[in-house]
Design a protein around this motif. Sequence first.
Motif, mmCIF file in Angstrom:
data_model
loop_
_atom_site.group_PDB
_atom_site.id
_atom_site.type_symbol
_atom_site.label_atom_id
_atom_site.label_comp_id
_atom_site.label_asym_id
_atom_site.label_seq_id
_atom_site.Cartn_x
_atom_site.Cartn_y
_atom_site.Cartn_z
ATOM 1 N N LEU A 1 0.828 -1.212 0.000
ATOM 2 C CA LEU A 1 0.000 0.000 0.000
ATOM 3 C C LEU A 1 0.862 1.261 0.000
ATOM 4 C CD1 LEU A 1 -2.836 1.201 0.112
ATOM 5 C CD2 LEU A 1 -2.722 1.038 2.623
ATOM 6 N N ASP A 2 1.970 1.218 0.746
ATOM 7 C CA ASP A 2 2.855 2.400 0.791
ATOM 8 C C ASP A 2 3.439 2.706 -0.596
ATOM 9 O OD1 ASP A 2 2.303 2.510 3.480
ATOM 10 O OD2 ASP A 2 4.144 1.421 4.072
ATOM 11 N N GLN A 3 3.812 1.682 -1.311
ATOM 12 C CA GLN A 3 4.355 1.894 -2.659
ATOM 13 C C GLN A 3 3.301 2.460 -3.604
ATOM 14 O OE1 GLN A 3 5.884 -1.959 -3.701
ATOM 15 N NE2 GLN A 3 7.789 -1.696 -2.533
ATOM 16 N N LEU A 4 2.070 1.974 -3.456
ATOM 17 C CA LEU A 4 1.002 2.483 -4.326
ATOM 18 C C LEU A 4 0.678 3.948 -4.018
ATOM 19 C CD1 LEU A 4 -1.408 -0.596 -4.304
ATOM 20 C CD2 LEU A 4 0.163 0.109 -6.121
ATOM 21 N N ASN A 5 0.747 4.302 -2.737
ATOM 22 C CA ASN A 5 0.477 5.705 -2.371
ATOM 23 C C ASN A 5 1.588 6.637 -2.841
ATOM 24 O OD1 ASN A 5 -2.061 5.458 -1.162
ATOM 25 N ND2 ASN A 5 -1.174 4.795 0.790
ATOM 26 N N MET B 1 4.055 11.224 -6.740
ATOM 27 C CA MET B 1 4.770 11.433 -8.003
ATOM 28 C C MET B 1 3.884 12.143 -9.028
ATOM 29 S SD MET B 1 6.696 7.738 -8.298
ATOM 30 C CE MET B 1 7.306 8.120 -9.926
ATOM 31 N N CYS B 2 2.579 11.905 -8.950
ATOM 32 C CA CYS B 2 1.646 12.543 -9.891
ATOM 33 C C CYS B 2 1.104 13.873 -9.360
ATOM 34 C CB CYS B 2 0.473 11.601 -10.169
ATOM 35 S SG CYS B 2 0.965 10.081 -10.983
ATOM 36 N N SER B 3 1.647 14.321 -8.236
ATOM 37 C CA SER B 3 1.224 15.601 -7.611
ATOM 38 C C SER B 3 -0.268 15.577 -7.271
ATOM 39 C CB SER B 3 1.541 16.782 -8.537
ATOM 40 O OG SER B 3 2.931 16.838 -8.807
ATOM 41 N N LEU B 4 -0.697 14.433 -6.709
ATOM 42 C CA LEU B 4 -2.087 14.299 -6.286
ATOM 43 C C LEU B 4 -2.149 14.238 -4.755
ATOM 44 C CD1 LEU B 4 -3.427 11.658 -8.831
ATOM 45 C CD2 LEU B 4 -3.792 14.126 -8.871
ATOM 46 N N ASN B 5 -2.998 15.025 -4.193
ATOM 47 C CA ASN B 5 -3.184 15.006 -2.739
ATOM 48 C C ASN B 5 -4.229 13.948 -2.382
ATOM 49 O OD1 ASN B 5 -1.351 17.124 -2.345
ATOM 50 N ND2 ASN B 5 -2.955 18.653 -2.758
ATOM 51 N N LEU B 6 -3.802 12.674 -2.624
ATOM 52 C CA LEU B 6 -4.734 11.578 -2.407
ATOM 53 C C LEU B 6 -3.978 10.415 -1.801
ATOM 54 C CD1 LEU B 6 -7.579 10.393 -2.797
ATOM 55 C CD2 LEU B 6 -6.856 9.624 -5.066
#
Length: 324
Positions: free
Chosen positions: A35-39, A44-49
Amino acid sequence: MDRYDVAVKQLYVISIACLLLASKFEEKEDKVPKLDQLNSFAYMCSLNLALTKKDLLKMELLLLETFNWNLCLPTPAHYIDYYLFASVSESDLHNGWPITSVTKVRAFMEKYSHYFLEVSLQDHVFLSFRPSLVAAACVGASRICLEVSPSWTAQLQLLTCYSWEHLAPCIELMLIAHDKDIKEANKEKDRVKLLQQQQQVVESLSLQTPTQVLFQQSRYHPLAQHSAVVPQFHSPIQDLCSAYRDSLQAPRLSGLASGHHSDSLHSYSTLQASFQPVLQTVSIQGPITMQVAISTEPRHCLALTYGSSYFSGHPSYTTGCFDG
């Protein structure tokens, strides 16, 4: 995705869930991302998610229900690697002789099998066959092209559950496509070879230095057309020689023997007059009309030998024609 109205914000969650399902299906367990790698992809995509475990599992279940838990669409490529393990055995023959290197033949078998896999993707007619049957036909067609006998072994039939009768229609289509590819390759090779030859001719012509023809042999041969006139050049000489021989006959000998020097001198003066230079003009018809004058001087054409038979008491010697 066609069944649901997906919001733009949920597209990122769907993409991460698809990546997770694909890794679980294809990769080993230790290669499945956490999960940490997916987050970290969100940063990297500059998404606050930031995804939670609950949100991710919920999206996974939604995708599985959408696909009816049917994640694997089998293709011939899924079977080919499994069939290649039994594609060549030590009991097989190559051109009627035992195989010396099974590893080398198996490497060629792999290349041919992947070639026939690409052939099966280029024609929709292969969609009528099962993917497992297409993969087995790729192995059978490869054995035929490599001249490995028998074309289909009992081990392959046990492994694939297909007999030669089941594979024959599919193998025939593959071999037809293979022959077409060979013809096209030969045509392309001939075309390239022809272009290279034409290029070499052009280069050779461009390297040659231009030459100027200063003299050219004429196609007109006057001597060949007037061969009947040529013997006329020799007739005066022949007539003079004949006259000279006649003058040396019996009258001269009889005059010398009887002492009549006047007759011999008269014959000498007559003969000398007849040996005067003879001029003859011969006209040759040709491209250019010209007059050829030939002076016949028989003075040095003959040699006389006077001996004791003519003048007794004098040694024999050789002289020219009346050198005086």
